[in-house]
Design a protein around this motif. Structure first.
Motif, short mmCIF file in Angstrom:
data_model
loop_
_atom_site.label_atom_id
_atom_site.label_comp_id
_atom_site.label_asym_id
_atom_site.label_seq_id
_atom_site.Cartn_x
_atom_site.Cartn_y
_atom_site.Cartn_z
N SER A 124 80.13 -19.28 -5.91
CA SER A 124 80.22 -19.29 -4.45
C SER A 124 80.43 -17.87 -3.93
O SER A 124 79.77 -17.43 -2.97
CB SER A 124 81.37 -20.18 -4.00
N SER A 125 81.34 -17.11 -4.54
CA SER A 125 81.58 -15.73 -4.11
C SER A 125 80.32 -14.89 -4.28
O SER A 125 79.97 -14.06 -3.42
CB SER A 125 82.74 -15.13 -4.90
N SER A 126 79.63 -15.08 -5.40
CA SER A 126 78.40 -14.31 -5.64
C SER A 126 77.34 -14.65 -4.60
O SER A 126 76.64 -13.76 -4.09
CB SER A 126 77.88 -14.60 -7.05
N TYR A 127 77.22 -15.91 -4.25
CA TYR A 127 76.22 -16.32 -3.27
C TYR A 127 76.53 -15.70 -1.89
O TYR A 127 75.64 -15.25 -1.17
CB TYR A 127 76.19 -17.84 -3.17
N LEU A 128 77.83 -15.64 -1.55
CA LEU A 128 78.21 -15.04 -0.26
C LEU A 128 77.86 -13.56 -0.24
O LEU A 128 77.39 -13.02 0.78
CB LEU A 128 79.71 -15.23 -0.01
N ASP A 129 78.10 -12.85 -1.35
CA ASP A 129 77.78 -11.41 -1.39
C ASP A 129 76.27 -11.20 -1.26
O ASP A 129 75.82 -10.24 -0.60
CB ASP A 129 78.30 -10.81 -2.70
N GLU A 130 75.46 -12.05 -1.93
CA GLU A 130 74.01 -11.90 -1.83
C GLU A 130 73.54 -12.14 -0.39
O GLU A 130 72.68 -11.43 0.13
CB GLU A 130 73.33 -12.89 -2.78
N LEU A 131 74.14 -13.12 0.27
CA LEU A 131 73.77 -13.40 1.66
C LEU A 131 74.12 -12.22 2.56
O LEU A 131 73.36 -11.86 3.45
CB LEU A 131 74.50 -14.66 2.15
N LYS A 132 75.27 -11.60 2.32
CA LYS A 132 75.66 -10.43 3.13
C LYS A 132 74.71 -9.27 2.91
O LYS A 132 74.38 -8.50 3.82
CB LYS A 132 77.10 -10.03 2.80
N GLN A 133 74.24 -9.08 1.66
CA GLN A 133 73.30 -7.98 1.38
C GLN A 133 71.96 -8.22 2.05
O GLN A 133 71.29 -7.26 2.47
CB GLN A 133 73.13 -7.83 -0.14
N THR A 134 71.54 -9.49 2.17
CA THR A 134 70.24 -9.75 2.81
C THR A 134 70.31 -9.49 4.31
O THR A 134 69.28 -9.23 4.94
CB THR A 134 69.85 -11.21 2.58
N PHE A 135 71.48 -9.55 4.88
CA PHE A 135 71.63 -9.29 6.33
C PHE A 135 72.91 -8.47 6.53
O PHE A 135 74.00 -9.01 6.69
CB PHE A 135 71.71 -10.61 7.11
N PRO A 136 72.81 -7.12 6.46
CA PRO A 136 74.01 -6.26 6.48
C PRO A 136 74.85 -6.42 7.75
O PRO A 136 75.99 -5.97 7.78
CB PRO A 136 73.43 -4.85 6.36
N ALA A 137 74.29 -6.98 8.83
CA ALA A 137 75.09 -7.11 10.05
C ALA A 137 76.25 -8.08 9.89
O ALA A 137 77.16 -8.10 10.71
CB ALA A 137 74.19 -7.57 11.21
N TYR A 138 76.21 -8.93 8.82
CA TYR A 138 77.35 -9.80 8.55
C TYR A 138 78.48 -8.93 7.98
O TYR A 138 78.42 -8.47 6.85
CB TYR A 138 76.99 -10.88 7.54
N SER A 139 79.53 -8.69 8.79
CA SER A 139 80.65 -7.88 8.32
C SER A 139 81.50 -8.65 7.32
O SER A 139 82.11 -8.05 6.43
CB SER A 139 81.52 -7.44 9.50
N TRP A 140 81.54 -9.97 7.46
CA TRP A 140 82.39 -10.78 6.58
C TRP A 140 81.86 -12.21 6.58
O TRP A 140 81.52 -12.77 7.62
CB TRP A 140 83.84 -10.76 7.07
N ILE A 141 81.78 -12.80 5.36
CA ILE A 141 81.42 -14.21 5.21
C ILE A 141 82.50 -14.84 4.33
O ILE A 141 82.86 -14.28 3.28
CB ILE A 141 80.03 -14.39 4.57
N GLY A 142 83.02 -15.97 4.76
CA GLY A 142 84.10 -16.58 3.99
C GLY A 142 84.08 -18.09 4.07
O GLY A 142 83.44 -18.70 4.93
N ILE A 143 84.80 -18.68 3.12
CA ILE A 143 84.95 -20.14 3.03
C ILE A 143 86.44 -20.45 3.11
O ILE A 143 87.24 -19.87 2.37
CB ILE A 143 84.35 -20.68 1.72
N ALA A 144 86.83 -21.35 4.00
CA ALA A 144 88.22 -21.77 4.14
C ALA A 144 88.32 -23.26 3.88
O ALA A 144 87.44 -24.04 4.25
CB ALA A 144 88.75 -21.44 5.54
N ASP A 145 89.42 -23.66 3.20
CA ASP A 145 89.61 -25.08 2.92
C ASP A 145 90.16 -25.78 4.17
O ASP A 145 90.44 -25.12 5.17
CB ASP A 145 90.55 -25.26 1.72
N PRO A 146 90.31 -27.09 4.16
CA PRO A 146 90.76 -27.80 5.39
C PRO A 146 92.12 -27.36 5.89
O PRO A 146 92.43 -27.58 7.06
CB PRO A 146 90.77 -29.27 4.95
#
Length: 947
Positions: free
Chosen positions: A97-119
């Motif tokens: 999951s962490s690796s997938y988030l980093d790849e997504l951020k690299q494809t669109f650098p304007a994302y300053s932060w992508i994260g997953i929060a539990d309930p």
């Protein structure tokens, strides 16, 4: 016309008919030309404004659509992320999951932060590891993302401001928030996927969208939020609030902005393609002078044409006016000649129009009539001058006779005109004011009046009129030596037939001595009356029947009636209540007989309804034969004193009741010995009534050490002038312990006395202990719950790090518990859980911890281990104890077993949550292996759990 008058004639040219006709029609022509010019200018300006406004809208619409499309793409990105199979399967914090988030951020650098929060709002996975483990429960994107797709308005960075840093030091880091819920296949919300989109993406998108559009000069593009704040460009957040009215949507108009100047302003709404609309607007503005630049050349052309047209019309009008005005000018020339020479004229002027011919003939006849009348008037003037001279001589003779009479008078006599200048003064007037007649005549009379009286004298004179022409007044004057004198003046005004004021005549005499006697008498009388009326008490005198014969103003104000109503008609008895009237009837005869009575108190009620308490004292005034004439009575208002005495008695009763209440113990202490106490104190501590009086306070403390410690702390605070309060255990008469809330204050520094309030709070302390036990223990088994377990784990880890020992975290559940619960009911299940809790406590050591997390899950915290094998011995005892049968109330025996997973601190992990997770994973691995020895969560297992 003589040559000497030529310059004068030139100066009057503008007043001639020719000039006025020229100016009149020329001004009208100029006005028409100006109106035409203004109309043409307005048409040109409207066309230019329409063109410039459409250009602004042409620039804004592509930018609005680009922003709407861009935000829709970002919303789709986060929606796809939330439906990723890694996340929907519950692996929120796995390495994939962490690796997938980093790849997504690299494809669109304007994302300053992508994260997953539990309930619960805890960040489980994030790009760059930022904010891992931190709570985002209070962030709007989290609460919105739990409900569905969420788009948040621009805001400054909060948690990430220091971690990321701003790309531009002059501009704060700002984000747009996008979030979506992560749902399991069964629809449960597993968490929230979110991203912070850097605001620089909006800036670049605006530049790209407007690059292909030809923009007018000086245009400024603003992105405005729904709240009216300017989001782009930065640093101008409050710019829109300077507008009196908001810009028109999909339209344009000229508006004044607070930063100076007028702007052509247009507005375009950003379309909403996302689930939530931000309601942004694109506001474009262009300085008005730049928007109207094309119309300036048209202005110059219109002005030039208007000036040329006006000049041509003025020349033509001047020629026409000259043709009309020439006969009038010749006629005026002849009229001036008649005025200068007094001789007639032939008025032979050619008449071009019928009206001018009638005017010429009328002037000829009028001139002949005026010359004849002039000769008759000259003859009448000669006859009138002769008669006036004879009448003047007669008046002078009578005036001399009248003046001789006035000069012999001792009164001050003067005459003055309507403008207040003196026309006559007699000799007595000159002697009084030390002036000579020739010096003062023609001067105003006001300097001789005392300055403070001048306004009053002038007002009295102004109040006269033809129906009341005489006015009498007394005022002060300044004599020739500068002394102030009092005079009485009788002033008479003289009016003409039309009621117009002609002059005044004033006759006065010096009344200074009389005035001094009057003032002295009035002053003495006033002093005595003031002393009598305004004394701080009521004075009155009564006759033998008890009626008022004298009374001062203060006493009248108490009675609420006028003096004429009271004197001879009323007495104080009429204002007393029933008891007061009886007391008055008793003491009035005693006053007449003995000559003195009082002081006596009565309730006096005035006619205005106001009641007061008075104290009255009187003596008798007698004549030469000793007969009673009247009383001399004084009354004092003692209402406040009477009320204070009443309140004092009530306060004493209330204090006695308050201090002797049965709820709060009170004691007055001197030198740490109880010199006074209430009944409640002895009841609280279990002593007989009177047993604590004069006893040392040490008998109430749990120990002599507590008594000494309390004395050091409390009396130092009391000596500084402060209150002292403390809750502590104390001792009852039978030796039992009770909790007391003590509150004390020092009464006197000299006597070293203090007052203490003591309240029994034993039940409150017991309730607090029960609340704390409920908060940290399982209500069924009374074992520690998750909160208390976490606290004991942290304490154990800190202790064992210093001692270099191991701590085992054992996670176990009961195999077969569900079958027992389903077959025999929840009561049987609860009984089984209680039995297992007792067996687990018996199986572990005294310093170990057994906790229940919920259901059939338990955790063992084994402390102070030197080797991992030591835990195996304890676990074997636990497994053996759990396998023993349990007899239910129905007589049925049931049997369960357990699976145990172990993780060690510090070899397997450092944090309580991490070790619990590893032990839980190891327990499930043990269930799969079905082996006797519980597996240990080593590094490889931890890595597997992380994945």
């Amino acid at each position: 016309m003589p040559a000497a008058l030529a310059p004068f004639r030139d100066t009057l040219w503008l007043r001639s008919s020719r000039a006025r006709l020229t100016l009149l029609f020329g001004s009208a022509s100029l006005l028409v030309a100006l109106l035409l010019a203004v109309y043409a200018d307005r048409l040109a300006t409207e066309r230019v404004l329409r063109s410039s406004g459409e250009a602004l809208l042409h620039v804004g619409r592509p930018v609005a659509h680009a922003l709407a499309d861009g935000m829709l793409e970002r919303e789709r990105d986060i929606a796809l992320l939330s439906r990723n199979h890694l996340l929907t399967s519950g692996e929120l914090d796995s390495a994939l999951s962490s690796s997938y988030l980093d790849e997504l951020k690299q494809t669109f650098p304007a994302y300053s932060w992508i994260g997953i929060a539990d309930p619960t709002g805890r960040v489980r996975s994030a790009t760059g590891g930022l904010l891992l483990g931190q709570s985002v429960q209070q962030r709007p994107w989290f609460s919105g993302g739990l409900q569905g797709p969420y788009v948040g308005d621009a805001h400054e960075a909060v948690l990430l401001a220091k971690l990321l840093g701003a790309e531009n030091a002059k501009e704060p880091l700002r984000f747009l928030d996008f979030a979506a819920p992560i749902r399991a296949p069964d629809g449960r919300v597993l968490g929230v996927a979110a991203t912070h989109l850097n605001w620089t993406w909006v800036t670049r998108l605006v530049q790209q969208a407007s690059a292909g559009v030809r923009a007018p000069n000086g245009i400024e593009l603003l992105i405005v939020s729904e709240a009216g704040a300017v989001l782009h460009p930065s640093g101008q957040a409050d710019l829109m609030r300077t507008l009196k009215e908001p810009p028109l949507l999909d339209d344009y108009r000229v508006q004044a902005w607070g930063d100076g100047g007028d702007y052509l302003t247009a507005s375009v709404e950003v379309p909403s393609f996302t689930a939530q609309s931000l309601r942004w607007k694109i506001v474009l503005r262009q300085p008005l002078d730049q928007a109207l630049a094309p119309v300036q050349e048209v202005h110059r052309l219109i002005v030039t044409l208007a000036l040329l047209l006006t000049a041509l019309l003025m020349l033509m009008i001047y020629w026409i006016a000259q043709r009309f005005s020439q006969p009038l000018e010749r006629l005026a020339e002849m009229a001036r000649r008649i005025d200068e020479t007094g001789e007639g004229a032939d008025f032979e002027i050619r008449a071009n129009t019928l009206e001018f011919g009638h005017l010429r003939d009328s002037l000829r006849q009028l001139t002949q009539h005026l010359l004849s009348s002039q000769r008759e008037l000259r003859e009448a003037n000669l006859s009138l001058e002769h008669k006036v001279e004879e009448r003047t001589q007669e008046i002078k003779l009578r005036e001399e006779q009248y003046r001789s009479i006035l000069e012999e008078q001792s009164e001050l006599i003067c005459r003055f005109r309507a403008d207040l200048t003196l026309s006559y003064v007699n000799e007595a007037f000159c002697r009084q004011f030390g002036v000579r007649r020739e010096e003062i005549l023609g001067q105003v009379w006001s300097p001789v009046v005392y300055p403070d009286d001048l306004e009053r004298v002038q007002a009295a004179l102004a109040a006269t009129h033809p129906e009341r022409p005489v006015m009498s007044i007394e005022n002060r004057v300044l004599n020739g030596e500068g002394q102030v004198r009092w005079c009485h003046f009788i002033n008479q005004a003289f009016y003409d037939a039309d009621g117009q004021l002609l002059e005044w005549q004033s006759v006065g005499r010096d009344i200074t001595e009389r005035k001094a006697l009057e003032e002295a008498l009035q002053r003495v009388s006033h002093e005595f009356q003031d002393l009598y009326d305004n004394a701080p008490c009521g004075y009155h005198s009564l006759d033998a029947q008890g009626r008022f014969v004298r009374i001062n103003s203060l006493a009248l104000s108490w009675l609420g009636c006028r003096r004429e109503e009271a004197l001879g008609h009323l007495g104080p008895r009429d204002f007393f209540d029933e008891a007061g009237r009886a007391r008055f009837d008793e003491h009035m005869p005693r006053l007449i007989e003995q000559g003195q009575v009082g002081p006596l108190e009565f309730n006096l009620t005035g006619r205005h309804g106001e009641t007061r308490r008075i104290s009255m004292q009187a003596t008798a005034l007698r004549d030469a034969d000793g007969q009673f004439l009247m009383s001399r009575t004084v009354m004092y208002d003692v209402t406040e004193l009477f009320a204070m005495r009443k309140q004092l008695r009530q306060l004493n009763s209330e204090q006695e009741a308050m201090l002797d209440n049965d709820m709060l113990g009170i004691a007055r202490v001197k030198d740490r010995r109880m010199v006074w106490r209430n009944r409640a104190l002895e009841r609280i501590f279990g002593y007989e009534p009177g047993a604590l009086l004069n006893q040392p306070t040490e008998c109430l403390y749990a120990s002599p050490e507590d008594h000494e410690a309390f004395g050091r702390d409390a009396y130092a605070t009391l000596r500084s002038g402060q209150h002292f309060r403390r809750q502590m255990p104390m001792r009852k008469a039978n030796g039992d312990t009770l909790w007391i809330d003590l509150n004390g204050v020092q009464l006197s520094e000299d006597s070293n006395e203090s007052l203490w309030l003591l309240q029994d709070i034993t039940e409150m302390k017991q309730y607090q202990a029960q609340v704390e036990h409920i908060a940290f223990h399982d209500p069924l088994t009374h074992l520690p719950n998750r909160l208390l377990l976490s606290d004991r784990m942290r304490q154990a880890f800190a202790l064992h790090e210093r001692a270099k020992t191991l701590t085992a975290v054992c996670y176990l559940d009961l195999n077969g518990f569900k079958a027992v619960n389903d077959q025999h009911g929840h009561e049987a299940g609860d009984l089984l859980l209680k039995a297992m809790a007792k067996r687990l406590l018996d199986a572990v050591r005294a310093h170990d911890t057994v906790a229940r997390l919920g259901g059939d899950e338990f955790v063992l915290l084994l402390n102070s281990l030197h080797q991992t094998d030591e835990a195996q011995l304890i676990i074997q005892r636990v497994e053996h104890a759990v396998r023993q049968p349990v007899r239910l109330p129905s007589g049925t025996e049931v049997q369960v077993s357990t699976s145990v997973g172990v993780a060690f601190h510090p070899t397997d992990g450092q944090q309580p949550s991490q070790l619990l997770t590893l032990a839980d994973q190891a327990m499930y691995e043990a269930k799969r292996r079905l082996k006797g020895r519980p597996p240990r969560a080593d590094g490889a297992a931890a890595a597997s759990a992380a994945r």
